[in-house]
Structures are given as structure tokens and as C-alpha cells.
Scaffold this motif. Structure first.
Motif, PDB file in Angstrom:
ATOM      1  N   LYS A  42       6.169  -3.607   4.077  1.00  0.00           N
ATOM      2  CA  LYS A  42       5.268  -5.105   3.457  1.00  0.00           C
ATOM      3  C   LYS A  42       4.661  -5.333   4.677  1.00  0.00           C
ATOM      4  N   ALA A  45       2.024  -1.960   5.358  1.00  0.00           N
ATOM      5  CA  ALA A  45       1.106  -1.625   4.017  1.00  0.00           C
ATOM      6  C   ALA A  45       0.659  -2.268   3.074  1.00  0.00           C
ATOM      7  N   TYR A  47       1.167  -5.385  -0.002  1.00  0.00           N
ATOM      8  CA  TYR A  47       1.686  -5.912  -0.676  1.00  0.00           C
ATOM      9  C   TYR A  47       2.178  -5.018  -2.394  1.00  0.00           C
ATOM     10  N   ALA A  48       0.471  -4.188  -1.907  1.00  0.00           N
ATOM     11  CA  ALA A  48       0.146  -3.263  -3.203  1.00  0.00           C
ATOM     12  C   ALA A  48       1.797  -2.286  -3.583  1.00  0.00           C
ATOM     13  N   GLY A  69      -0.408   1.752  -0.099  1.00  0.00           N
ATOM     14  CA  GLY A  69      -1.068   0.389   0.343  1.00  0.00           C
ATOM     15  C   GLY A  69      -1.978   0.865   1.645  1.00  0.00           C
ATOM     16  N   ARG A  70      -1.826   0.735   2.855  1.00  0.00           N
ATOM     17  CA  ARG A  70      -2.785   0.657   3.939  1.00  0.00           C
ATOM     18  C   ARG A  70      -1.594   1.425   4.870  1.00  0.00           C
TER      19      ARG A  70
END
Length: 161
Positions: A42, A45, A47-48, A69-70
Motif C-alpha cells: 500500500k 504501490a 491503493y489501486a 499499482g506504482r
């Protein structure tokens, strides 16, 4: 199947996908206090990946694929490695490993990193959980390089026991 046990941070592994040992989603993801692997994901990355999880509980031992995510991975595989009482078992660990590998192979991944499922929030012995993971991986076939990651904080390598 090529398996190696490494020490370090799951999120720093050079692999196509990582595994998040998740609970069964009885409580909505946004109410849970971030800790362990999920908390690290979390933070880095966003929350995606968690927003992509199904709105229903994931059956114990099942695996679900989301984006990363990221993070620099192709995907995150979330496994329900602990039950609703936050406990892991031999069944939940072995089923999580089997379903993770099956999903990774279905997606065509060549490399995967997974934590010691059940040893964190699942309150299971790290050594026993690792034994179950490695034993289960021996039974599986496929063209997949798997890193089983024993968590080690970044600055702990210079500490004396």
C-alpha cells in the motif's frame, strides 16, 4: 520449477509478479490497518491493487490477480493465506502456494516472488511455513523461477545476532 530462498524485501525482487499473503477480505480493505506485506505494498504501490480485489471474501487458499499499482511488476497475486480469525494453517499455506503457481503459469509469468505465507499476521511458525511452501513447490511443475523471500529489513544485514 526453479526455486530459491532469499533474504530481503519482497518488493525489491527482480521478478515479473509478487505475492501478497492477504486475509479473506471479510473486512473491507480500506478499514484494515496496513501492516506486513500488504502495508508495504500500500505504501509503495498505492491503493489501486487493493481496489481491484473482489468485493466478496476470497476463499481460503485461493489466489486473485491484480495490477501492481506504482510497483515495477506486471501484477500482484493476492492469496487468502490466513482465515477470518487471522490464523494460517498447513491447508491455507499449501493451497495458497498451489493456486499462486497455477495462476502465475496461466498468466505466462516466468518469475515470481512470494513471502513466507502465514508467518506474519497468520501467526504461523516461519520455519514450518517455509517447510510447507518448499514441499508444495517440489510437487508442482512448470517453467517458473520462484523466489521465496524471508523478510529482512534493509539495515539488518550488519547487525550482530
Amino acid at each position: 520449477m526453479n526455486v530459491e530462498v532469499v533474504e530481503g524485501d519482497l518488493l525489491d525482487q527482480d521478478v515479473e509478479a509478487i505475492v501478497n499473503a492477504w486475509n479473506r477480505n471479510i473486512i473491507p480493505w480500506w478499514l484494515l490497518w496496513p501492516h506486513g506485506v500488504s502495508g508495504a505494498i500500500k505504501k509503495r504501490a498505492g491503493y489501486a491493487p487493493f481496489q481491484q480485489l473482489p468485493k466478496r471474501p476470497i476463499p481460503l487458499g485461493d489466489a486473485v490477480l491484480t495490477g501492481a499499482g506504482r510497483l515495477p511488476f506486471k501484477a500482484i497475486i493476492h492469496v487468502a493465506g490466513i482465515n477470518g480469525l487471522w490464523r494460517a494453517s498447513e491447508f491455507s499455506i499449501r493451497a495458497s502456494v498451489r493456486n499462486t503457481v497455477q495462476l502465475a503459469l496461466q498468466q505466462g509469468f516466468k518469475s515470481l516472488a512470494l513471502p513466507i505465507i502465514g508467518a506474519g499476521a497468520g501467526s504461523f511458525s516461519q520455519d514450518k511455513a517455509l517447510d510447507f511452501i518448499l514441499d508444495e513447490l517440489k510437487k508442482l511443475e512448470g517453467d517458473l523461477h520462484i523466489k521465496v523471500v524471508k523478510f529482512r529489513p534493509p539495515n539488518s544485514k550488519n547487525r550482530q545476532p
